[in-house]
Design a protein around this motif. Sequence first.
Motif, PDB file in Angstrom:
ATOM      1  N   GLN A  10     -10.552  -5.514 -18.538  1.00 21.83           N
ATOM      2  CA  GLN A  10      -9.583  -4.567 -19.100  1.00 21.83           C
ATOM      3  C   GLN A  10     -10.283  -3.359 -19.713  1.00 21.83           C
ATOM      4  N   GLU A  11     -11.360  -3.597 -20.518  1.00 21.68           N
ATOM      5  CA  GLU A  11     -12.060  -2.482 -21.141  1.00 21.68           C
ATOM      6  C   GLU A  11     -12.759  -1.630 -20.091  1.00 21.68           C
ATOM      7  N   LYS A  12     -13.310  -2.272 -19.073  1.00 19.30           N
ATOM      8  CA  LYS A  12     -13.987  -1.525 -18.012  1.00 19.30           C
ATOM      9  C   LYS A  12     -13.010  -0.617 -17.293  1.00 19.30           C
ATOM     10  N   LYS A  13     -11.796  -1.137 -17.035  1.00 20.16           N
ATOM     11  CA  LYS A  13     -10.788  -0.322 -16.336  1.00 20.16           C
ATOM     12  C   LYS A  13     -10.395   0.886 -17.185  1.00 20.16           C
ATOM     13  N   VAL A  14     -10.215   0.664 -18.520  1.00 19.60           N
ATOM     14  CA  VAL A  14      -9.818   1.758 -19.406  1.00 19.60           C
ATOM     15  C   VAL A  14     -10.885   2.841 -19.419  1.00 19.60           C
ATOM     16  N   LEU A  15     -12.181   2.416 -19.524  1.00 21.41           N
ATOM     17  CA  LEU A  15     -13.267   3.396 -19.583  1.00 21.41           C
ATOM     18  C   LEU A  15     -13.421   4.137 -18.265  1.00 21.41           C
ATOM     19  N   CYS A  16     -13.308   3.413 -17.155  1.00 18.67           N
ATOM     20  CA  CYS A  16     -13.478   4.041 -15.841  1.00 18.67           C
ATOM     21  C   CYS A  16     -12.346   5.002 -15.512  1.00 18.67           C
ATOM     22  N   ASP A  17     -11.162   4.779 -16.063  1.00 17.76           N
ATOM     23  CA  ASP A  17     -10.012   5.635 -15.757  1.00 17.76           C
ATOM     24  C   ASP A  17      -9.924   6.863 -16.650  1.00 17.76           C
ATOM     25  N   ILE A  18     -10.850   7.010 -17.600  1.00 15.23           N
ATOM     26  CA  ILE A  18     -10.800   8.185 -18.489  1.00 15.23           C
ATOM     27  C   ILE A  18     -11.005   9.450 -17.651  1.00 15.23           C
ATOM     28  N   PRO A  19     -10.124  10.457 -17.782  1.00 17.25           N
ATOM     29  CA  PRO A  19     -10.219  11.661 -16.937  1.00 17.25           C
ATOM     30  C   PRO A  19     -11.332  12.616 -17.345  1.00 17.25           C
ATOM     31  N   SER A  20     -11.838  12.513 -18.587  1.00 18.17           N
ATOM     32  CA  SER A  20     -12.930  13.389 -19.004  1.00 18.17           C
ATOM     33  C   SER A  20     -14.269  12.741 -18.649  1.00 18.17           C
ATOM     34  N   PRO A  21     -15.344  13.545 -18.464  1.00 15.41           N
ATOM     35  CA  PRO A  21     -16.645  12.999 -18.061  1.00 15.41           C
ATOM     36  C   PRO A  21     -17.255  12.120 -19.148  1.00 15.41           C
ATOM     37  N   LEU A  22     -17.487  10.828 -18.855  1.00  8.37           N
ATOM     38  CA  LEU A  22     -18.050   9.886 -19.812  1.00  8.37           C
ATOM     39  C   LEU A  22     -19.060   8.980 -19.110  1.00  8.37           C
ATOM     40  N   LEU A  23     -20.288   8.951 -19.660  1.00 10.65           N
ATOM     41  CA  LEU A  23     -21.320   8.027 -19.185  1.00 10.65           C
ATOM     42  C   LEU A  23     -21.535   6.972 -20.266  1.00 10.65           C
ATOM     43  N   VAL A  24     -21.573   5.705 -19.877  1.00  7.05           N
ATOM     44  CA  VAL A  24     -21.873   4.626 -20.819  1.00  7.05           C
ATOM     45  C   VAL A  24     -23.223   4.037 -20.429  1.00  7.05           C
ATOM     46  N   MET A  25     -24.180   4.111 -21.366  1.00  7.82           N
ATOM     47  CA  MET A  25     -25.535   3.636 -21.095  1.00  7.82           C
ATOM     48  C   MET A  25     -25.929   2.555 -22.092  1.00  7.82           C
ATOM     49  N   GLN A  26     -26.849   1.721 -21.639  1.00  8.71           N
ATOM     50  CA  GLN A  26     -27.435   0.724 -22.524  1.00  8.71           C
ATOM     51  C   GLN A  26     -28.869   1.149 -22.816  1.00  8.71           C
ATOM     52  N   ILE A  27     -29.234   1.103 -24.126  1.00 12.80           N
ATOM     53  CA  ILE A  27     -30.570   1.536 -24.534  1.00 12.80           C
ATOM     54  C   ILE A  27     -31.454   0.297 -24.696  1.00 12.80           C
ATOM     55  N   SER A  28     -32.605   0.346 -24.074  1.00  8.75           N
ATOM     56  CA  SER A  28     -33.587  -0.739 -24.220  1.00  8.75           C
ATOM     57  C   SER A  28     -34.927  -0.134 -24.610  1.00  8.75           C
ATOM     58  N   HIS A  29     -35.922  -0.976 -24.823  1.00 12.35           N
ATOM     59  CA  HIS A  29     -37.221  -0.478 -25.271  1.00 12.35           C
ATOM     60  C   HIS A  29     -37.899   0.394 -24.230  1.00 12.35           C
ATOM     61  N   ASP A  30     -37.509   0.236 -22.963  1.00 12.97           N
ATOM     62  CA  ASP A  30     -38.191   0.989 -21.914  1.00 12.97           C
ATOM     63  C   ASP A  30     -37.327   2.092 -21.303  1.00 12.97           C
ATOM     64  N   GLY A  31     -36.187   2.405 -21.917  1.00 15.21           N
ATOM     65  CA  GLY A  31     -35.394   3.515 -21.396  1.00 15.21           C
ATOM     66  C   GLY A  31     -33.905   3.222 -21.380  1.00 15.21           C
ATOM     67  N   PHE A  32     -33.221   3.899 -20.391  1.00 11.77           N
ATOM     68  CA  PHE A  32     -31.771   3.775 -20.269  1.00 11.77           C
ATOM     69  C   PHE A  32     -31.415   2.874 -19.099  1.00 11.77           C
ATOM     70  N   ARG A  33     -30.195   2.389 -19.151  1.00 10.79           N
ATOM     71  CA  ARG A  33     -29.577   1.825 -17.956  1.00 10.79           C
ATOM     72  C   ARG A  33     -28.118   2.275 -17.976  1.00 10.79           C
ATOM     73  N   LEU A  34     -27.712   2.935 -16.884  1.00 12.15           N
ATOM     74  CA  LEU A  34     -26.332   3.399 -16.752  1.00 12.15           C
ATOM     75  C   LEU A  34     -25.446   2.212 -16.406  1.00 12.15           C
ATOM     76  N   LEU A  35     -24.424   1.951 -17.217  1.00 10.52           N
ATOM     77  CA  LEU A  35     -23.543   0.804 -16.999  1.00 10.52           C
ATOM     78  C   LEU A  35     -22.286   1.189 -16.218  1.00 10.52           C
TER      79      LEU A  35
END
Length: 660
Positions: A10-35
């Motif tokens: 449900q949360e994934k669908k809400v975030l993916c359907d947002i009409p404005s540009p939004l990137l969700v990333m996870q921060i780790s010790h070695d950099g980013f990962r785009l979720l």
Amino acid sequence: MTNYYHFDDQEKKVLCDIPSPLLVMQISHDGFRLLLISRGVEKFFHIPHDQAESFIMRFNENPKRVIHQDDLIYLYKASQHLEMHPEKFFKAIIRLAPEHFKETYVNVSGDFQMRGHTKLLFLHLSDITKQHQSLITASQTSDHLSMLLNRILFTTQTCIFWKDTQRRFLGANKAFLDYYGFAGLEVILGKTDEEMGWHINPDPFKNDELRVIQNGESTYRVHGTCIVKGKVRDIVASKSPLYLNGVIVGLVGSFEDVTADYQQREEINQLNQALVRSLKNEEQANKAKADFMARMSHDMRTPLTTVMGLSEQGIEGADSERDRQLFDQIRAASGYLLSLLNDILDVEKFDAGKMRKYDEVFDLNKLHEQVLNMVSPNALKKRQQLTFTPSPIPHQPYMFSDCRWLAQILINLIDNAIKYTPLDGQVSWQVRYQDQHDGRVMVTYTIADTGVGMSEEFMRHMYEPFSQAMNTESRYATSTGLGLSIVKSAIELFGGDIDCQSKLGQGTTFTVNLPLDYASVNQVEAFHRKAISVDDHLEDLKGKHLLLCEDVAINAGIIINILEKYGMSCDHASNGQEGLEMLAHHHYDAILMDIRMPVMDGLTAARTIRETNQDIPIIALSANTYKEDIEKSLEAGMNAHIGKPIDKRELLETILTCTS
């Protein structure tokens, strides 16, 4: 090995359907990962919806393919800063990788969230390429603008300065230095206001600047004082924060000298205070004047009641024509004194703005007849020809207006015409009507004489109180100079106008236009029901038993004499309290109640009577004769109000009306 965060469906669908540009990333010790990316990102990067997952995989394999390498490093450091200060919110400008995208500048704003032990970064994107290109273009001319800005700062007359975050001076323009008399910037550079010592109380300025630096607020025209060349001056300062890459690095301010304005404001304030004191004094003086006039009116009308009443009895009981003439002269002199008193009081009321119109139904033809009967004897004494020429009234003679003031206007103008016209002269009075078709009629009175006339000089101020023309007739005429002033003010009460044409030795013509309202059918019917002719009902007065409350014994005797002459009996009380005691033990057909009495006044006595007796008629007898005095009597529960000096006919008619 890093465990990557998974959103529920449900949360994934809400975030993916947002009409404005939004990137969700996870921060780790070695950099980013785009979720995940929103629909707005797909549109932003022109990614088909079915290739969104492929885009995420490519990004995670090599982020440099999407974001410029230098900016990717900056973005990672910024995310680490957010991790240390999760309450912060940051903004940055990054570039997309040039080998995959055309030159594009993106404004990025980041929110940091902790989901358990997982660190998430929500990046909101907006394309600012066009704005950035404009900045580049602007930077190419920065040298020219810098020179222009320096020139502006040098020539402007407004004092401008700028400081760092410690409130230390970084610079100021020439107007600033000239204002304080400084030879150069070195005098102030690196110093605070407190170190310069030019503020008697530096705290307001310090607090003002801290708000600007710490909170990013802007202030406008804040008032304060400073010491300039040994003198205290008033200034108003405006200040705003200075930003560099979104961070406040200082403030810029300006101020103006408003010493002259504040001195003028203080002078105006002092004048206003003096005016307020003056108005209070004037109000007190006016109140004292009004109290004096009211007291004078009462205290003069009371003896006039005695003089006029006794002269009336003297005329009726005179044994010879000579005695009758003597009493008639006494009555005429007291009548003039009464008219003089009325004129003075009327002028005072008009000047104070307290005079009002009180409308009632009256027969205009009968009013004209009464006025003619009142002025004719004066014309007869001077052997003058007085002619009255009325026109037919368009609809009906019954009007709803102030008949007292209408009669007063006519009597004053006609009496003046008679007074200032020599023996055997002529005075004419014409009346014309023009129907207004709105329930009103415009009545035009023309009063002309063959008298001495007036000079142009006198006509310029003839409506001012106490104005009198000096001529052969005025030397022998008794006048206060108040008549025309009262006439003009009364005409304005009606919303009318007056015009005068006159020449010395050739007579005078006054033209008065007065708008009057026709009385309604219901008002006319009520008027007829109320009207009673005392001459036809004198027998109805016989046998009536009245109570008179009057503190002046001689006036009480005059009134009792009138009542007994027409077959009535009367008991006398010298104040309201005595009247209440007598009423408790006797039956009366009506009460005649004076207003001003010792022990208990008439208004209090009337209110007390009305608490237990609503039926007995109470008639006020008062030396206070204005409409507001009449209203006070009626509000106290009285049925009618008769003014002093007592008019015998009015007294009889009122008793007849109230007891019928």
